[in-house]
Design an enzyme around this catalytic site. Structure first.
Site, PDB file in Angstrom:
ATOM      1  N   LYS A 230       0.913  -1.391  -0.171  1.00  0.00           N
ATOM      2  CA  LYS A 230       0.026  -0.062  -0.001  1.00  0.00           C
ATOM      3  C   LYS A 230       0.711   1.223  -0.097  1.00  0.00           C
ATOM      4  CE  LYS A 230      -4.392  -1.321  -0.115  1.00  0.00           C
ATOM      5  NZ  LYS A 230      -5.353  -1.366   1.062  1.00  0.00           N
ATOM      6  N   ARG A 264      -5.146  -9.872   3.306  1.00  0.00           N
ATOM      7  CA  ARG A 264      -5.249  -9.687   1.948  1.00  0.00           C
ATOM      8  C   ARG A 264      -3.921  -9.121   1.493  1.00  0.00           C
ATOM      9  NH1 ARG A 264      -6.680  -5.880  -1.777  1.00  0.00           N
ATOM     10  NH2 ARG A 264      -7.836  -6.720  -3.724  1.00  0.00           N
TER      11      ARG A 264
END
Length: 286
Positions: A230, A264
């Site tokens: 991210k 995830r």
């Protein structure tokens, strides 16, 4: 760092299966049928590449697979029909090829419905159920849902988000979405919460939420962590998107230690190894 222990047993519904996630985290492998994924190594719009990646993730030890056809951030327009065409046939094929639970990463109720009919058992909605039909569709399909915090909505840039306290804001949002889910007929075993790192958050906001995973886990629902590669990791450590593997694994390790029970990820093999080491070290410590 102390290991988070839930106050009561925690069970997750994955279709007809009931999985005890009280102390064990599940690894969700990311499968993107997108042309513009932010993480290019996992962008597998081509069908042959998509199925090769699926086989790799399964072989690497994924507990479930998450299929998405539209990226979360700004990008080319993807119509409802295009999203259906991208994800529904491959979910049907994955259901035939593998015995793993399947999740569909969509905020459209119509796509979720068709995906549940094709074999998915989880609806991973980063919009926080913006489609008013989403929860009723999931309830009718006896599917599990992921309630994710987002400040605005998917596909919309949010460059200057502000919160008086991001943890409190996210907590209130997730409690409300859990209430909506229960009112729609979903059981607690069918409701997963996700703080939505990077979704309308600065790097500092996402870091705070990661550090406060134990507070979010204490809400009593399985907590999903989506931190893999991210932007907040890139900002904090000045890393390009393809150089965030170690930072992603470290974030996952912190999250699992603090109570996250689904992670995830793009790197399933590395995540499985770290998760299993954490579990073994926890057993030794007790």
């Amino acid at each position: 760092m102390p290991v988070y222990r839930p106050a009561r047993p925690l069970v997750l519904a994955l279709g007809t299966r009931r999985v005890d996630v009280t102390t064990r985290a599940l690894v969700m492998g990311i499968l993107n049928r997108t042309k513009d994924s932010f993480y290019e190594p996992a962008a597998t719009y081509d069908l042959d590449g998509f199925y090769r990646r699926a086989e790799q993730l399964v072989g690497d030890g994924a507990d479930l697979l998450d299929v998405g056809g539209v990226k979360a951030g700004p990008g080319e327009e993807v119509s409802e029909q295009e999203e259906l065409d991208r994800v529904v046939p491959v979910i049907g094929e994955l259901a035939k090829r593998f015995g793993l639970p399947l999740s569909v990463d969509t905020w459209r109720a119509s796509v979720a419905k068709a995906s549940f009919e094709a074999g998915a058992c989880v609806g991973n909605d980063i919009s926080g159920f913006s489609d008013p039909e989403y929860l009723s569709v999931a309830a009718k399909a006896k599917a599990t849902v992921v309630a994710t915090h987002i400040r605005l909505r998917p596909r919309v840039a949010d460059p200057t988000p502000h919160y008086d306290d991001v943890t409190n804001a996210v907590t209130e949002f997730l409690l409300e979405r859990r209430r909506w889910s229960r009112e729609a007929g979903l059981s607690d075993e069918q409701i997963v919460l996700d703080a939505g790192l990077d979704l309308g958050k600065t790097a500092a906001h996402s870091l705070q939420l990661l550090r406060h995973s134990d507070q979010l886990a204490a809400l009593g629902s399985p907590l999903l962590l989506s931190a893999s590669n991210k932007t907040f990791l890139g900002v904090l450590f000045e890393l390009g998107v393809t150089h965030r593997r170690e930072a992603s694994l470290a974030a996952m390790a912190i999250g699992v230690t603090l109570g996250c029970r689904i992670v995830r990820v793009h790197d399933v093999a590395g995540t499985v190894r770290v998760r299993d080491v954490l579990a073994r070290l926890s057993e030794v410590a007790t």
